[in-house]
Structures are given as structure tokens and as C-alpha cells.
Design a protein around this motif. Structure first.
Motif: not given
Length: 182
Positions: A67-92
Motif C-alpha cells: 500500500g502507501l508508504i505513509k500507511s506503512y510508516l505510521y503502522k511501523a512506528v505504532r508497532n515500534q512504540s507499542l513494542n517499546y512500551l511492552k518491553h518497558k512494562q516487562i522491565v518494570e
């Protein structure tokens, strides 16, 4: 001049740094704003967006956004951010568990002293209990230092069979020793 998504993707996949820079400059700031909504920190949001762009560049030859690059990038950033939050929660959670365990008294079970010669005897017993072919594979690996490939050629069997039989041998040895040590 506006470049189509297909051409931009093609050029980036070919390693064109200028095309990658166009992608970066067009989307970096709005993606940081988007990531901030998840991580609530400008610095961390920037890190997450940069990570997405680094991943794209490092894996550019295999980059196939649908699809569109814009959609891809927003989805990738969303997933990256959610993975970061998940990792942060596990560390805590890990920190909390560690703090809880360090404040409570911990008395490890008494470790029984075992004569090393007795352990060697048990290992030999366990090896002797292995089926003949499995024992041969184990001994070629451990006693003669052959690789799985060499064992496979020597015994005219597949490498997968060698791997499977070694896994079963080691499982048997662990089980036997655990039983003896308990």
C-alpha cells in the motif's frame, strides 16, 4: 516534484541515499508527533522513529511495504512504540519482582555434596542405557569430537537424525542425573 511511492520504494531498495533522505525528511517530524502519543516522551518518540528508519535502510533490499508508504510508516512506528512500551512494562515488572525477592529472606535448599566420581559413574550408566545407535551417535560426538555432519557421513544417516538422537540422548542424561541427584 512529487515522486510516486512505487518509484521511491524502488530507488530506496536499490540503495539510493537521496531517495531515502526524501522519505526521512517528509515523514520524520509527523511520525515523531505520532509516536509521542504512545510513549509520552519526545526523546523516546524520536528514538522509536529513528529505529524504524534504521530498520528500513538496513533491510532496504527486502523492503516491500504494502500500500502507501505513509500507511506503512505510521503502522511501523505504532508497532515500534507499542513494542517499546511492552518491553518497558516487562522491565518494570522484573524490577518489582527483584525488589520483592531481595527484601524477603531467601533460604536456598541445602545442596547435597556429591562425589565427582559418583557423578561420572552415573553418567556412564546413563550412556550405557541408551539404545545402541543413539549411544554410537553420542559417543562419536562427545568422545571423538565429530561434528554432526561428520557423524551423519560416518553412519550414513541424515544430519536431522543426528540432531534428534543427540537431543534425546542429552534429555535422557539430564533426566537420569536429576533422578540420581534428588
Amino acid at each position: 516534484m512529487q515522486i510516486s511511492d512505487d518509484i521511491l520504494i524502488k530507488k530506496i531498495r536499490e540503495g539510493d541515499g537521496a531517495s531515502f533522505e526524501i522519505l526521512f525528511r517528509n515523514f520524520y517530524a509527523p511520525l515523531c508527533d505520532y509516536a509521542f502519543k504512545f510513549v509520552k516522551s519526545s526523546a523516546i518518540a524520536e528514538d522509536q522513529v529513528q529505529e524504524v528508519f534504521v530498520n528500513i535502510w538496513e533491510k532496504r533490499e527486502d523492503w516491500h511495504p504494502n500500500g502507501l508508504i505513509k500507511s506503512y510508516l505510521y503502522k511501523a512506528v505504532r508497532n515500534q512504540s507499542l513494542n517499546y512500551l511492552k518491553h518497558k512494562q516487562i522491565v518494570e515488572e522484573w524490577k518489582q519482582k527483584k525488589a520483592t525477592h531481595s527484601t524477603t529472606s531467601f533460604n536456598p535448599p541445602a545442596i547435597k555434596e556429591t562425589d565427582p566420581e559418583q557423578v561420572i559413574k552415573w553418567v556412564q550408566e546413563a550412556i550405557h542405557q541408551l539404545p545402541e545407535k543413539r549411544r554410537a551417535i553420542y559417543e562419536l560426538s562427545r568422545n571423538h569430537g565429530l561434528t554432526y555432519m561428520e557423524i551423519s557421513k560416518t553412519l550414513d544417516i541424515s544430519i536431522k537424525t543426528v540432531e534428534t538422537q543427540m537431543g534425546r540422548s542429552l534429555k535422557h542424561l539430564r533426566s537420569y542425573l536429576k533422578q540420581k541427584l534428588d
